[in-house]
Structures are given as C-alpha cells and as structure tokens.
Design a protein around this motif. Structure first.
Motif, PDB file in Angstrom:
ATOM      1  N   THR A  99       0.832  -1.197   0.000  1.00 37.58           N
ATOM      2  CA  THR A  99       0.000   0.000   0.000  1.00 37.58           C
ATOM      3  C   THR A  99       0.868   1.248   0.000  1.00 37.58           C
ATOM      4  O   THR A  99       1.734   1.410   0.861  1.00 37.58           O
ATOM      5  CB  THR A  99      -0.930   0.009   1.221  1.00 37.58           C
ATOM      6  N   ALA A 100       0.637   2.106  -0.965  1.00 36.54           N
ATOM      7  CA  ALA A 100       1.448   3.313  -1.119  1.00 36.54           C
ATOM      8  C   ALA A 100       0.917   4.137  -2.284  1.00 36.54           C
ATOM      9  O   ALA A 100       0.074   3.659  -3.057  1.00 36.54           O
ATOM     10  CB  ALA A 100       2.910   2.957  -1.368  1.00 36.54           C
ATOM     11  N   VAL A 101       1.442   5.325  -2.395  1.00 32.86           N
ATOM     12  CA  VAL A 101       1.249   6.098  -3.609  1.00 32.86           C
ATOM     13  C   VAL A 101       2.396   5.736  -4.548  1.00 32.86           C
ATOM     14  O   VAL A 101       3.566   5.825  -4.159  1.00 32.86           O
ATOM     15  CB  VAL A 101       1.238   7.601  -3.329  1.00 32.86           C
ATOM     16  N   TYR A 102       2.055   5.324  -5.746  1.00 36.21           N
ATOM     17  CA  TYR A 102       3.045   4.904  -6.722  1.00 36.21           C
ATOM     18  C   TYR A 102       3.296   6.028  -7.720  1.00 36.21           C
ATOM     19  O   TYR A 102       2.351   6.610  -8.256  1.00 36.21           O
ATOM     20  CB  TYR A 102       2.584   3.640  -7.437  1.00 36.21           C
ATOM     21  N   TYR A 103       4.584   6.290  -7.969  1.00 40.29           N
ATOM     22  CA  TYR A 103       4.985   7.371  -8.858  1.00 40.29           C
ATOM     23  C   TYR A 103       5.768   6.823 -10.040  1.00 40.29           C
ATOM     24  O   TYR A 103       6.647   5.967  -9.882  1.00 40.29           O
ATOM     25  CB  TYR A 103       5.860   8.377  -8.123  1.00 40.29           C
ATOM     26  N   CYS A 104       5.475   7.346 -11.177  1.00 42.55           N
ATOM     27  CA  CYS A 104       6.246   7.066 -12.379  1.00 42.55           C
ATOM     28  C   CYS A 104       7.319   8.150 -12.514  1.00 42.55           C
ATOM     29  O   CYS A 104       7.043   9.321 -12.269  1.00 42.55           O
ATOM     30  CB  CYS A 104       5.297   7.086 -13.580  1.00 42.55           C
ATOM     31  N   ALA A 105       8.507   7.750 -12.907  1.00 42.57           N
ATOM     32  CA  ALA A 105       9.601   8.713 -13.034  1.00 42.57           C
ATOM     33  C   ALA A 105      10.472   8.361 -14.230  1.00 42.57           C
ATOM     34  O   ALA A 105      10.566   7.192 -14.618  1.00 42.57           O
ATOM     35  CB  ALA A 105      10.442   8.731 -11.771  1.00 42.57           C
ATOM     36  N   ALA A 106      11.090   9.375 -14.792  1.00 43.69           N
ATOM     37  CA  ALA A 106      11.964   9.192 -15.952  1.00 43.69           C
ATOM     38  C   ALA A 106      13.331   9.771 -15.661  1.00 43.69           C
ATOM     39  O   ALA A 106      13.443  10.854 -15.074  1.00 43.69           O
ATOM     40  CB  ALA A 106      11.354   9.865 -17.175  1.00 43.69           C
ATOM     41  N   GLY A 107      14.343   9.045 -16.063  1.00 43.66           N
ATOM     42  CA  GLY A 107      15.693   9.533 -15.806  1.00 43.66           C
ATOM     43  C   GLY A 107      16.713   8.904 -16.722  1.00 43.66           C
ATOM     44  O   GLY A 107      16.369   8.233 -17.696  1.00 43.66           O
ATOM     45  N   SER A 108      17.957   9.107 -16.381  1.00 45.40           N
ATOM     46  CA  SER A 108      19.036   8.610 -17.219  1.00 45.40           C
ATOM     47  C   SER A 108      19.450   7.194 -16.856  1.00 45.40           C
ATOM     48  O   SER A 108      20.226   6.565 -17.582  1.00 45.40           O
ATOM     49  CB  SER A 108      20.249   9.536 -17.104  1.00 45.40           C
ATOM     50  N   ARG A 109      18.930   6.671 -15.756  1.00 45.81           N
ATOM     51  CA  ARG A 109      19.356   5.337 -15.323  1.00 45.81           C
ATOM     52  C   ARG A 109      18.251   4.654 -14.524  1.00 45.81           C
ATOM     53  O   ARG A 109      17.232   5.259 -14.200  1.00 45.81           O
ATOM     54  CB  ARG A 109      20.604   5.445 -14.470  1.00 45.81           C
ATOM     55  N   LEU A 110      18.507   3.385 -14.214  1.00 41.43           N
ATOM     56  CA  LEU A 110      17.573   2.638 -13.386  1.00 41.43           C
ATOM     57  C   LEU A 110      17.765   3.034 -11.935  1.00 41.43           C
ATOM     58  O   LEU A 110      18.867   2.947 -11.398  1.00 41.43           O
ATOM     59  CB  LEU A 110      17.820   1.137 -13.560  1.00 41.43           C
ATOM     60  N   GLY A 111      16.666   3.435 -11.307  1.00 37.76           N
ATOM     61  CA  GLY A 111      16.755   3.840  -9.915  1.00 37.76           C
ATOM     62  C   GLY A 111      17.486   5.153  -9.734  1.00 37.76           C
ATOM     63  O   GLY A 111      17.786   5.863 -10.695  1.00 37.76           O
ATOM     64  N   GLY A 112      17.764   5.483  -8.490  1.00 41.43           N
ATOM     65  CA  GLY A 112      18.493   6.707  -8.206  1.00 41.43           C
ATOM     66  C   GLY A 112      17.679   7.951  -8.482  1.00 41.43           C
ATOM     67  O   GLY A 112      16.454   7.919  -8.560  1.00 41.43           O
ATOM     68  N   SER A 113      18.380   9.061  -8.622  1.00 44.34           N
ATOM     69  CA  SER A 113      17.691  10.323  -8.846  1.00 44.34           C
ATOM     70  C   SER A 113      17.080  10.349 -10.243  1.00 44.34           C
ATOM     71  O   SER A 113      17.630   9.774 -11.183  1.00 44.34           O
ATOM     72  CB  SER A 113      18.651  11.496  -8.683  1.00 44.34           C
ATOM     73  N   GLN A 114      15.948  11.000 -10.356  1.00 49.23           N
ATOM     74  CA  GLN A 114      15.201  11.049 -11.601  1.00 49.23           C
ATOM     75  C   GLN A 114      15.031  12.490 -12.073  1.00 49.23           C
ATOM     76  O   GLN A 114      15.117  13.430 -11.293  1.00 49.23           O
ATOM     77  CB  GLN A 114      13.834  10.401 -11.407  1.00 49.23           C
ATOM     78  N   LEU A 115      14.811  12.635 -13.356  1.00 48.90           N
ATOM     79  CA  LEU A 115      14.685  13.957 -13.951  1.00 48.90           C
ATOM     80  C   LEU A 115      13.248  14.461 -13.984  1.00 48.90           C
ATOM     81  O   LEU A 115      13.002  15.663 -13.850  1.00 48.90           O
ATOM     82  CB  LEU A 115      15.257  13.940 -15.372  1.00 48.90           C
ATOM     83  N   TYR A 116      12.341  13.541 -14.188  1.00 49.24           N
ATOM     84  CA  TYR A 116      10.936  13.930 -14.313  1.00 49.24           C
ATOM     85  C   TYR A 116      10.079  12.983 -13.479  1.00 49.24           C
ATOM     86  O   TYR A 116      10.352  11.782 -13.395  1.00 49.24           O
ATOM     87  CB  TYR A 116      10.488  13.863 -15.778  1.00 49.24           C
ATOM     88  N   TRP A 117       9.033  13.572 -12.926  1.00 53.91           N
ATOM     89  CA  TRP A 117       8.121  12.802 -12.079  1.00 53.91           C
ATOM     90  C   TRP A 117       6.678  13.037 -12.514  1.00 53.91           C
ATOM     91  O   TRP A 117       6.308  14.148 -12.890  1.00 53.91           O
ATOM     92  CB  TRP A 117       8.253  13.223 -10.615  1.00 53.91           C
ATOM     93  N   GLY A 118       5.901  11.976 -12.426  1.00 54.76           N
ATOM     94  CA  GLY A 118       4.472  12.098 -12.642  1.00 54.76           C
ATOM     95  C   GLY A 118       3.750  12.214 -11.315  1.00 54.76           C
ATOM     96  O   GLY A 118       4.339  12.046 -10.244  1.00 54.76           O
ATOM     97  N   ARG A 119       2.487  12.521 -11.410  1.00 60.51           N
ATOM     98  CA  ARG A 119       1.681  12.508 -10.200  1.00 60.51           C
ATOM     99  C   ARG A 119       1.472  11.073  -9.772  1.00 60.51           C
ATOM    100  O   ARG A 119       1.418  10.183 -10.591  1.00 60.51           O
ATOM    101  CB  ARG A 119       0.328  13.181 -10.461  1.00 60.51           C
ATOM    102  N   GLY A 120       1.328  10.865  -8.515  1.00 60.23           N
ATOM    103  CA  GLY A 120       1.180   9.515  -7.999  1.00 60.23           C
ATOM    104  C   GLY A 120      -0.207   8.957  -8.192  1.00 60.23           C
ATOM    105  O   GLY A 120      -1.180   9.678  -8.424  1.00 60.23           O
ATOM    106  N   THR A 121      -0.266   7.647  -8.087  1.00 58.36           N
ATOM    107  CA  THR A 121      -1.543   6.959  -8.109  1.00 58.36           C
ATOM    108  C   THR A 121      -1.599   6.043  -6.898  1.00 58.36           C
ATOM    109  O   THR A 121      -0.636   5.338  -6.594  1.00 58.36           O
ATOM    110  CB  THR A 121      -1.730   6.177  -9.432  1.00 58.36           C
TER     111      THR A 121
END
Length: 118
Positions: free
Chosen positions: A90-112
């Motif tokens: 159970t959680a809010v799930y966020y989609c994110a886009a970045g240059s690599r798997l995991g770690g810091s991301q460049l773009y984030w979507g709203r959670g679901t």
C-alpha cells in the motif's frame, strides 16, 4: 516531458493490479523509466525500472517475483503489473523518468494510490 500514471485502486491481499505511465514530450537525457512508491510516514522508495532501449529491468528485492515492469516504445508507455499484492505494498506509486535505473530522476508524474486490504 510529462508523465501520466494511472491504474491504481483498492484490491484485496493476494490480488493483482496494473499501473500504466504514458510519457509525452522528448528528452535525450531519458534512458530509463522507473516506478517508485511512498507509504504513509515512510520515505519514497524505488520499486522497479526499465530501460527504453534494450528493456533491461531492475527490481527492489521485496517485489521480485511479484511485480513485472514492461514498456511499449511505440506508445511511450511503461507498465507495472503487480501480482500477489500484500498490505505492505500500500502506497502512492509514482512514475519517473531519468538517465538510469533507480536513483535520482529527472521527471516525475503525479502519484496513483494503491491500497491493499488484508
């Protein structure tokens, strides 16, 4: 780049849910798509990631064997299939886009919101 996640909901323990994330816009810095989640009172954590090019995947240990991430390059969409769900998922799930798997991301979507009842 904009990310739109959908597919959350309420499910009983042991059930399944699928999440989708559509990416619009382009950035040459984006090589991977990732899912993160944040439960109440906890820090945001990595769940799963996939590279756009060859589809390499990476999972957080607690979801290995239960969650599956995939992508459809033609639709700029990433999916997260969640099976054998547990209340601790159970959680809010966020989609994110970045240059690599995991770690810091460049773009984030709203959670679901994903809620798993016991």
């Amino acid at each position: 780049v904009q990310l739109q996640a959908s597919g959350g909901g309420l499910v009983q323990a042991g059930g399944s849910l699928g999440l989708s994330c559509v990416a619009s816009g382009r950035s040459f810095s984006i090589h991977a798509m990732n899912w993160f989640r944040q439960a109440p009172g906890k820090e945001r954590e990595f769940v799963a990631g996939i590279t756009w090019s060859v589809g390499s995947t990476y999972y957080e240990d607690s979801v290995k064997g239960r969650f599956s991430i995939s992508r459809d390059n033609a639709k700029n969409t990433v999916y997260l299939q969640m099976n054998s769900l547990k209340p601790e998922d159970t959680a809010v799930y966020y989609c994110a886009a970045g240059s690599r798997l995991g770690g810091s991301q460049l773009y984030w979507g709203r959670g679901t919101q994903v809620t798993v009842s016991s």
